[in-house]
Design an enzyme around this catalytic site. Structure first.
Site, short mmCIF file in Angstrom:
data_model
loop_
_atom_site.label_atom_id
_atom_site.label_comp_id
_atom_site.label_asym_id
_atom_site.label_seq_id
_atom_site.Cartn_x
_atom_site.Cartn_y
_atom_site.Cartn_z
N TYR A 230 0.83 -1.21 0.00
CA TYR A 230 0.00 0.00 0.00
C TYR A 230 0.87 1.26 0.00
O TYR A 230 0.52 2.26 -0.63
CB TYR A 230 -1.00 -0.03 1.17
CG TYR A 230 -2.21 -0.87 0.84
CD1 TYR A 230 -2.28 -2.21 1.19
CD2 TYR A 230 -3.25 -0.33 0.08
CE1 TYR A 230 -3.37 -2.99 0.82
CE2 TYR A 230 -4.34 -1.09 -0.30
CZ TYR A 230 -4.39 -2.43 0.07
OH TYR A 230 -5.46 -3.21 -0.32
N VAL B 21 -10.07 3.55 -5.25
CA VAL B 21 -9.63 4.00 -3.92
C VAL B 21 -8.52 5.05 -4.05
O VAL B 21 -7.94 5.45 -3.06
CB VAL B 21 -9.11 2.80 -3.09
CG1 VAL B 21 -10.23 1.80 -2.83
CG2 VAL B 21 -7.91 2.13 -3.75
N HIS C 151 -15.46 1.17 -2.42
CA HIS C 151 -14.37 0.28 -1.99
C HIS C 151 -13.40 0.99 -1.04
O HIS C 151 -12.31 0.49 -0.75
CB HIS C 151 -13.61 -0.27 -3.20
CG HIS C 151 -14.42 -1.22 -4.01
ND1 HIS C 151 -14.10 -1.58 -5.29
CD2 HIS C 151 -15.59 -1.85 -3.73
CE1 HIS C 151 -15.03 -2.41 -5.76
NE2 HIS C 151 -15.93 -2.59 -4.83
N CYS D 265 -2.11 2.38 16.02
CA CYS D 265 -3.31 3.12 16.46
C CYS D 265 -2.96 4.01 17.64
O CYS D 265 -2.41 3.52 18.64
CB CYS D 265 -4.40 2.14 16.86
SG CYS D 265 -5.85 2.96 17.53
N THR E 167 -14.64 0.21 -16.22
CA THR E 167 -14.69 -0.94 -15.31
C THR E 167 -14.94 -2.23 -16.11
O THR E 167 -15.67 -2.21 -17.10
CB THR E 167 -15.78 -0.79 -14.22
OG1 THR E 167 -15.75 -1.94 -13.38
CG2 THR E 167 -17.16 -0.60 -14.80
N ASN F 150 -15.34 2.38 -22.61
CA ASN F 150 -14.28 1.42 -22.29
C ASN F 150 -13.46 1.16 -23.56
O ASN F 150 -13.99 1.23 -24.67
CB ASN F 150 -14.89 0.11 -21.79
CG ASN F 150 -13.90 -0.73 -21.01
OD1 ASN F 150 -12.86 -1.10 -21.54
ND2 ASN F 150 -14.21 -1.02 -19.76
N GLU G 106 -12.44 -1.63 -24.37
CA GLU G 106 -12.83 -2.94 -24.88
C GLU G 106 -14.21 -3.33 -24.37
O GLU G 106 -14.78 -2.64 -23.51
CB GLU G 106 -11.80 -4.01 -24.49
CG GLU G 106 -11.65 -4.17 -23.00
CD GLU G 106 -10.46 -5.06 -22.62
OE1 GLU G 106 -10.48 -5.56 -21.48
OE2 GLU G 106 -9.54 -5.20 -23.43
N1 APR Z 1 -10.34 4.30 -20.75
C1 APR Z 1 -11.46 3.52 -20.53
N2 APR Z 1 -11.41 2.24 -20.07
C2 APR Z 1 -10.19 1.72 -19.85
C3 APR Z 1 -8.98 2.45 -20.07
C4 APR Z 1 -9.10 3.80 -20.55
N3 APR Z 1 -8.03 4.56 -20.78
N4 APR Z 1 -7.91 1.64 -19.75
C5 APR Z 1 -8.45 0.45 -19.33
N5 APR Z 1 -9.81 0.50 -19.39
C6 APR Z 1 -10.76 -0.54 -18.98
C7 APR Z 1 -10.33 -1.98 -19.22
O1 APR Z 1 -10.65 -2.42 -20.53
C8 APR Z 1 -11.14 -2.73 -18.15
O2 APR Z 1 -12.42 -3.08 -18.65
O3 APR Z 1 -10.91 -0.42 -17.58
C9 APR Z 1 -11.31 -1.68 -17.04
C10 APR Z 1 -10.49 -1.93 -15.77
O4 APR Z 1 -10.95 -3.12 -15.21
P1 APR Z 1 -10.32 -3.71 -13.86
O5 APR Z 1 -8.86 -3.67 -13.94
O6 APR Z 1 -10.99 -5.03 -13.64
O7 APR Z 1 -10.76 -2.66 -12.75
P2 APR Z 1 -12.18 -2.46 -12.04
O8 APR Z 1 -13.29 -2.85 -12.94
O9 APR Z 1 -12.21 -1.09 -11.50
O10 APR Z 1 -12.06 -3.51 -10.82
C11 APR Z 1 -13.10 -3.56 -9.89
O11 APR Z 1 -11.85 -5.09 -8.52
O12 APR Z 1 -9.78 -5.64 -7.85
C12 APR Z 1 -10.95 -5.10 -7.42
O13 APR Z 1 -11.37 -3.55 -5.68
C13 APR Z 1 -10.78 -3.67 -6.94
O14 APR Z 1 -12.19 -1.75 -7.37
C14 APR Z 1 -11.57 -2.86 -7.97
C15 APR Z 1 -12.56 -3.86 -8.50
#
Ligand code: APR
Length: 243
Positions: free
Chosen positions: A68, A104, A120, A147, A188, A213, A215
Site C-alpha cells: 500500500y 480507492v 471500496h 493506532c 470498469t 471502455n 474494450e
Molecule cells: N479508458 C477507458 N477504459 C479503460 C482504459 C481507458 N483509458 N484503460 C483500461 N480501461 C478498462 C479496461 O478495458 C477494463 O475493462 O478499464 C477496465 C479496468 O478493469 P479492472 O482492472 O478489472 O478494474 P475495475 O473494474 O475497476 O475492478 C473492480 O476489482 O480488484 C478489485 O477492488 C478492486 O475496485 C476494484 C474492482
C-alpha cells in the site's frame, strides 16, 4: 469512435433528469495508475490473496503495508485526467447527480468532484484493526502505522476481498440508483459485485446505460451505447456535444 453513437449518447446525457456515473480503474489509467486486470494489471503481477484480504493482513502486515505504501507513492505522483475533470464539470452544471466509484485512488475528489460515493474505500484513509479509531494519511505510509488509541496495527480503510461494503455508503448508493434515469459506466470490467449490477438497476427502471471502455466488458451486452475508446478522450468529446 462512431460519431453518430457519440451524438446519441450526448443527447441522452443532455436530456437526463438524474444522471449517475459508475467508474472503475480504467478512468485513472491515463493518469498512469495501473488497472487491476488489464495488460499491466496489478492482479497480473501481485497475488491478491497475499495483499488484499483480512487474513493476509493478519499473516503479514508488513508485506501488506509495503504494497500500500508503494501504491500511495505512485498515486501521490499522479494527477486527475480530462475524464475526471469532465465529470467535475458535469457535476457543477447540475447534470451529474452522483458519482459512484470503485476506485480507492482519491483522484475524483482531487479533481473537484464532491458528490462521490467510494464503495471500496479510500487508500489514504486509515482504520484500526482492533478499536473504532479512524484516521487519514497525507503522505505515503512508512512502516506499519500504530493506532494512537490502542496501539494495535492500523490498516488502509479499503474493502478487501471477502469483506462487505460499508452499510451507510451502500444505502446511499441504492437511494441514488432508485432516483437515476440514466447511467454512464466508465473504465470498469464489470466483474466485481455488487458494483457490476448497479447499472442494471437503472436499466430495470427504464434508464439507458452508456458504457465507455477501450474494450467490451461483461456489461456490454446490456448497455444502450458502447463508446469504444479511452475515457480521457471520449468524455471531453461527449462534453463538446452536450446541448
Ligand atoms: N479508458 C477507458 N477504459 C479503460 C482504459 C481507458 N483509458 N484503460 C483500461 N480501461 C478498462 C479496461 O478495458 C477494463 O475493462 O478499464 C477496465 C479496468 O478493469 P479492472 O482492472 O478489472 O478494474 P475495475 O473494474 O475497476 O475492478 C473492480 O476489482 O480488484 C478489485 O477492488 C478492486 O475496485 C476494484 C474492482
Amino acid at each position: 469512435m462512431n460519431v453518430d453513437t457519440l451524438r446519441e449518447a450526448a443527447l441522452v446525457i443532455s436530456n437526463s433528469e438524474y444522471l449517475i456515473a459508475l467508474t472503475g480503474a480504467g478512468i485513472s489509467k491515463e493518469s498512469n495508475i495501473p488497472t487491476f486486470r488489464g495488460e499491466d494489471g496489478l492482479w497480473r503481477t501481485y497475488d491478491v490473496m497475499e495483499l488484499a484480504t483480512p487474513s493476509a493482513f493478519v499473516r503479514n502486515p508488513t508485506l501488506v503495508w509495503e504494497w500500500y505504501e508503494w501504491r500511495q507513492g505512485l498515486i501521490s505522483k499522479c494527477d486527475p485526467n480530462p475524464a475526471h475533470n469532465t465529470l467535475v464539470r458535469w457535476e457543477e452544471r447540475g447534470l451529474l447527480k452522483t458519482l459512484i466509484t470503485q476506485n480507492v485512488d482519491g483522484l475524483h475528489r482531487r479533481a473537484g468532484s464532491t458528490k462521490v460515493l467510494e464503495v471500496h474505500g479510500d487508500l489514504w484513509a486509515l482504520k484500526c484493526s482492533f478499536c473504532d479509531y479512524q484516521g487519514r494519511l497525507n503522505k505515503p505510509a512508512s512502516g506499519i502505522p500504530a493506532c494512537p488509541l490502542c496501539g494495535k496495527h492500523l490498516r488502509p480503510d479499503v474493502v478487501w476481498f471477502g469483506e462487505s461494503l460499508d452499510r451507510a455508503i451502500m444505502s446511499q448508493v441504492y437511494t441514488e440508483l432508485e432516483k437515476a434515469d440514466a447511467c454512464i459506466v466508465i473504465g470498469t470490467s464489470a466483474l466485481v459485485q455488487p458494483s457490476a449490477s448497479f447499472p442494471l438497476i437503472v436499466k430495470q427502471r427504464g434508464g439507458p446505460i452508456i458504457e465507455v471502455n477501450i474494450e467490451k466488458t461483461m456489461l456490454t451486452s446490456a448497455v444502450d451505447f458502447h463508446l469504444s475508446g479511452k475515457a480521457g478522450e471520449i468524455l471531453p468529446a461527449l462534453d463538446e456535444l452536450l446541448t
